[in-house]
Design a protein around this motif. Structure first.
Motif, PDB file in Angstrom:
ATOM      1  N   PHE A  19       2.247 -53.109  81.527  1.00  0.00           N
ATOM      2  CA  PHE A  19       1.453 -54.314  81.337  1.00  0.00           C
ATOM      3  C   PHE A  19       1.898 -55.019  80.058  1.00  0.00           C
ATOM      4  CE2 PHE A  19      -1.124 -51.412  83.803  1.00  0.00           C
ATOM      5  CZ  PHE A  19      -1.653 -52.227  84.792  1.00  0.00           C
ATOM      6  N   PRO A  20       1.796 -56.345  80.033  1.00  0.00           N
ATOM      7  CA  PRO A  20       2.106 -57.060  78.785  1.00  0.00           C
ATOM      8  C   PRO A  20       1.215 -56.568  77.654  1.00  0.00           C
ATOM      9  CG  PRO A  20       1.951 -58.590  80.629  1.00  0.00           C
ATOM     10  CD  PRO A  20       1.456 -57.266  81.133  1.00  0.00           C
ATOM     11  N   SER A  21       1.824 -56.282  76.516  1.00  0.00           N
ATOM     12  CA  SER A  21       1.073 -55.785  75.366  1.00  0.00           C
ATOM     13  C   SER A  21       1.168 -56.724  74.171  1.00  0.00           C
ATOM     14  CB  SER A  21       1.577 -54.391  74.972  1.00  0.00           C
ATOM     15  OG  SER A  21       0.774 -53.814  73.986  1.00  0.00           O
ATOM     16  N   VAL A  22       2.309 -57.384  74.028  1.00  0.00           N
ATOM     17  CA  VAL A  22       2.511 -58.427  73.012  1.00  0.00           C
ATOM     18  C   VAL A  22       3.187 -59.592  73.725  1.00  0.00           C
ATOM     19  CG1 VAL A  22       3.491 -59.020  70.772  1.00  0.00           C
ATOM     20  CG2 VAL A  22       2.865 -56.640  71.260  1.00  0.00           C
ATOM     21  N   PHE A  23       2.656 -60.789  73.547  1.00  0.00           N
ATOM     22  CA  PHE A  23       3.191 -61.928  74.278  1.00  0.00           C
ATOM     23  C   PHE A  23       2.776 -63.229  73.597  1.00  0.00           C
ATOM     24  CE2 PHE A  23      -0.693 -60.269  76.125  1.00  0.00           C
ATOM     25  CZ  PHE A  23      -1.533 -61.364  76.196  1.00  0.00           C
ATOM     26  N   THR A  24       3.463 -64.294  73.938  1.00  0.00           N
ATOM     27  CA  THR A  24       3.064 -65.626  73.501  1.00  0.00           C
ATOM     28  C   THR A  24       2.631 -66.422  74.724  1.00  0.00           C
ATOM     29  OG1 THR A  24       5.312 -66.536  73.661  1.00  0.00           O
ATOM     30  CG2 THR A  24       4.647 -65.593  71.545  1.00  0.00           C
ATOM     31  N   ILE A  25       1.747 -67.386  74.498  1.00  0.00           N
ATOM     32  CA  ILE A  25       1.267 -68.253  75.565  1.00  0.00           C
ATOM     33  C   ILE A  25       2.098 -69.532  75.557  1.00  0.00           C
ATOM     34  CG2 ILE A  25      -0.758 -69.365  76.588  1.00  0.00           C
ATOM     35  CD1 ILE A  25      -1.035 -66.326  76.225  1.00  0.00           C
ATOM     36  N   ASN A  26       2.420 -70.033  76.723  1.00  0.00           N
ATOM     37  CA  ASN A  26       3.225 -71.252  76.822  1.00  0.00           C
ATOM     38  C   ASN A  26       2.371 -72.496  76.567  1.00  0.00           C
ATOM     39  OD1 ASN A  26       5.421 -69.625  77.543  1.00  0.00           O
ATOM     40  ND2 ASN A  26       4.952 -69.792  79.724  1.00  0.00           N
ATOM     41  N   SER A  27       1.970 -72.655  75.322  1.00  0.00           N
ATOM     42  CA  SER A  27       1.156 -73.809  74.926  1.00  0.00           C
ATOM     43  C   SER A  27       2.052 -74.965  74.523  1.00  0.00           C
ATOM     44  CB  SER A  27       0.260 -73.423  73.740  1.00  0.00           C
ATOM     45  OG  SER A  27      -0.387 -74.554  73.199  1.00  0.00           O
ATOM     46  N   ASP A  28       1.670 -76.166  74.938  1.00  0.00           N
ATOM     47  CA  ASP A  28       2.444 -77.361  74.594  1.00  0.00           C
ATOM     48  C   ASP A  28       2.223 -77.800  73.151  1.00  0.00           C
ATOM     49  OD1 ASP A  28       3.510 -77.533  77.123  1.00  0.00           O
ATOM     50  OD2 ASP A  28       1.914 -78.862  77.859  1.00  0.00           O
ATOM     51  N   LYS A  29       1.126 -77.379  72.546  1.00  0.00           N
ATOM     52  CA  LYS A  29       0.757 -77.875  71.221  1.00  0.00           C
ATOM     53  C   LYS A  29       0.768 -76.750  70.191  1.00  0.00           C
ATOM     54  CE  LYS A  29       0.116 -82.013  72.806  1.00  0.00           C
ATOM     55  NZ  LYS A  29      -1.216 -82.591  73.007  1.00  0.00           N
ATOM     56  N   ALA A  63      -2.647 -69.728  87.556  1.00  0.00           N
ATOM     57  CA  ALA A  63      -3.090 -71.104  87.324  1.00  0.00           C
ATOM     58  C   ALA A  63      -3.006 -71.497  85.851  1.00  0.00           C
ATOM     59  CB  ALA A  63      -4.525 -71.285  87.826  1.00  0.00           C
ATOM     60  N   GLY A  64      -2.763 -70.529  84.974  1.00  0.00           N
ATOM     61  CA  GLY A  64      -2.678 -70.800  83.544  1.00  0.00           C
ATOM     62  C   GLY A  64      -1.301 -71.284  83.145  1.00  0.00           C
ATOM     63  N   PRO A  65      -1.090 -71.495  81.853  1.00  0.00           N
ATOM     64  CA  PRO A  65       0.193 -72.020  81.377  1.00  0.00           C
ATOM     65  C   PRO A  65       1.326 -71.007  81.408  1.00  0.00           C
ATOM     66  CG  PRO A  65      -1.268 -71.588  79.530  1.00  0.00           C
ATOM     67  CD  PRO A  65      -2.085 -71.405  80.774  1.00  0.00           C
ATOM     68  N   GLY A  66       1.015 -69.710  81.579  1.00  0.00           N
ATOM     69  CA  GLY A  66       2.050 -68.683  81.617  1.00  0.00           C
ATOM     70  C   GLY A  66       2.307 -68.075  80.249  1.00  0.00           C
ATOM     71  N   ILE A  67       3.042 -66.967  80.235  1.00  0.00           N
ATOM     72  CA  ILE A  67       3.296 -66.255  78.990  1.00  0.00           C
ATOM     73  C   ILE A  67       4.771 -65.881  78.870  1.00  0.00           C
ATOM     74  CG2 ILE A  67       0.964 -65.295  79.017  1.00  0.00           C
ATOM     75  CD1 ILE A  67       2.201 -62.560  79.706  1.00  0.00           C
ATOM     76  N   ASN A  68       5.157 -65.570  77.656  1.00  0.00           N
ATOM     77  CA  ASN A  68       6.470 -65.023  77.344  1.00  0.00           C
ATOM     78  C   ASN A  68       6.248 -63.593  76.852  1.00  0.00           C
ATOM     79  OD1 ASN A  68       9.115 -64.500  76.512  1.00  0.00           O
ATOM     80  ND2 ASN A  68       8.862 -65.602  74.570  1.00  0.00           N
ATOM     81  N   VAL A  69       6.596 -62.604  77.661  1.00  0.00           N
ATOM     82  CA  VAL A  69       6.327 -61.200  77.322  1.00  0.00           C
ATOM     83  C   VAL A  69       7.312 -60.737  76.257  1.00  0.00           C
ATOM     84  CG1 VAL A  69       6.159 -58.846  78.178  1.00  0.00           C
ATOM     85  CG2 VAL A  69       5.443 -60.755  79.635  1.00  0.00           C
ATOM     86  N   LEU A  70       6.772 -60.184  75.172  1.00  0.00           N
ATOM     87  CA  LEU A  70       7.592 -59.662  74.080  1.00  0.00           C
ATOM     88  C   LEU A  70       7.612 -58.140  74.051  1.00  0.00           C
ATOM     89  CD1 LEU A  70       6.409 -62.069  71.219  1.00  0.00           C
ATOM     90  CD2 LEU A  70       8.270 -62.394  72.868  1.00  0.00           C
ATOM     91  N   ALA A  71       6.558 -57.509  74.575  1.00  0.00           N
ATOM     92  CA  ALA A  71       6.477 -56.048  74.617  1.00  0.00           C
ATOM     93  C   ALA A  71       5.553 -55.638  75.751  1.00  0.00           C
ATOM     94  CB  ALA A  71       5.979 -55.479  73.292  1.00  0.00           C
ATOM     95  N   THR A  72       5.842 -54.490  76.346  1.00  0.00           N
ATOM     96  CA  THR A  72       5.014 -53.966  77.429  1.00  0.00           C
ATOM     97  C   THR A  72       4.496 -52.583  77.055  1.00  0.00           C
ATOM     98  OG1 THR A  72       6.946 -53.004  78.544  1.00  0.00           O
ATOM     99  CG2 THR A  72       6.273 -55.234  79.208  1.00  0.00           C
ATOM    100  N   VAL A 123      -0.465 -66.240  70.181  1.00  0.00           N
ATOM    101  CA  VAL A 123       0.083 -64.891  70.349  1.00  0.00           C
ATOM    102  C   VAL A 123      -1.020 -63.966  70.839  1.00  0.00           C
ATOM    103  CG1 VAL A 123       1.274 -62.959  69.259  1.00  0.00           C
ATOM    104  CG2 VAL A 123       1.664 -65.286  68.422  1.00  0.00           C
ATOM    105  N   GLY A 124      -0.712 -63.144  71.844  1.00  0.00           N
ATOM    106  CA  GLY A 124      -1.622 -62.111  72.300  1.00  0.00           C
ATOM    107  C   GLY A 124      -1.137 -60.747  71.840  1.00  0.00           C
ATOM    108  N   LEU A 125      -2.048 -59.956  71.253  1.00  0.00           N
ATOM    109  CA  LEU A 125      -1.728 -58.603  70.775  1.00  0.00           C
ATOM    110  C   LEU A 125      -2.792 -57.666  71.321  1.00  0.00           C
ATOM    111  CD1 LEU A 125      -0.052 -56.694  68.995  1.00  0.00           C
ATOM    112  CD2 LEU A 125      -1.409 -57.433  67.033  1.00  0.00           C
ATOM    113  N   ALA A 126      -2.441 -56.953  72.418  1.00  0.00           N
ATOM    114  CA  ALA A 126      -3.439 -56.151  73.128  1.00  0.00           C
ATOM    115  C   ALA A 126      -3.806 -54.862  72.408  1.00  0.00           C
ATOM    116  CB  ALA A 126      -2.942 -55.836  74.535  1.00  0.00           C
TER     117      ALA A 126
END
Length: 256
Positions: A212-222, A193-202, A226-229
């Protein structure tokens, strides 16, 4: 809501002289009371606010000290650290990138809204380790809209591999395509239900077919998110690959 946050919202409703004087004095005081690492950054560095505090992690050692030093190296950023979540809204107008690492509550509804408004205004947000958890059941919008999911569990602390899956993104620039470290392997899962992500590293443990996604960006319109697990302790924070990912993440989030 503490006195800093009250003054912030008071000044937004009405630019009274007492409120403006309070904010000005508070800003001058903050230059003396925030993380000493901030004094060493370049005046032209990316203004980064690190928010820490909570349980199960040494936030002062690994975020206030280690990550601040990593970001301020070579003048990339100027860093302010706080573990008072009520002060976030006060500092955001002086911030280019908000780096949330905390798992302690962000309880003030106005502070929560200020974070949302910050991203909506096109600013940068980096979500580190503990901030990718489902920490706050009373604030579902955080995980839904900013994290686009989250983690409710992780492997026991131990060794696992991180594999770069998108080496063409600025966040993964100059990072080895595969590296190993000891950390908590977060079971981050996307909320459909969220905006989705672009996986950069697992991340995947030895002998396991699941990653599992370990580094990723969120598909934000504005804003850029960046997520860094990674980031439990020294095994991450002292690792050159982690440091490069963090610096790249802040630089990309700030649109630099």
């Amino acid at each position: 809501m503490n006195i800093i946050t009250k003054a912030y919202h008071s000044s937004k409703r009405k630019a009274s002289l007492p409120a403006m004087l309070f904010l000005f004095c508070g800003f001058l005081l903050s230059q003396c009371t925030t993380s000493s690492s901030g004094a060493n950054g370049s005046a032209e560095g990316i203004r980064t606010l690190i928010v820490g505090g909570g349980s199960s992690h040494d936030f002062d050692r690994w975020y206030k000290q280690a990550d601040a030093a990593t970001l301020e190296r070579d003048g990339l950023a100027t860093v302010r650290y706080t573990d008072n979540t009520d002060s976030i809204a006060y500092y955001l107008p002086q911030t280019d990138v908000l780096y949330l690492t905390n798992n302690q509550p962000i309880a003030d509804p106005q502070v929560r809204q200020a974070i949302m408004d910050f991203v909506e205004a096109g600013k940068g947000l980096v979500l580190g380790h503990a901030a990718l958890w489902y920490n706050w059941s009373d604030w579902p919008e955080y995980n839904l809209n900013l994290v686009s999911g989250g983690s409710r569990g992780h492997d026991p602390y131990g060794s696992f591999d991180v594999t770069i899956t998108n080496s063409n993104h600025p966040v993964t620039e100059n990072v080895d395509q595969r590296f190993n470290l000891k950390d908590e392997l977060y079971y981050y899962k996307v909320d459909p239900a969220g905006p989705g992500i672009n996986v950069l590293a697992t991340a995947s443990a030895a002998g396991s077919d699941e990653s599992f996604p370990s580094v990723f960006t969120i598909n934000s319109d504005k804003g850029r998110i960046v997520g860094l697990a990674l980031g439990h302790d020294a095994e991450s924070h002292d690792l050159p690959a982690y440091q490069t990912l963090l610096r790249n993440a802040v630089k990309w989030a700030a649109r630099k």
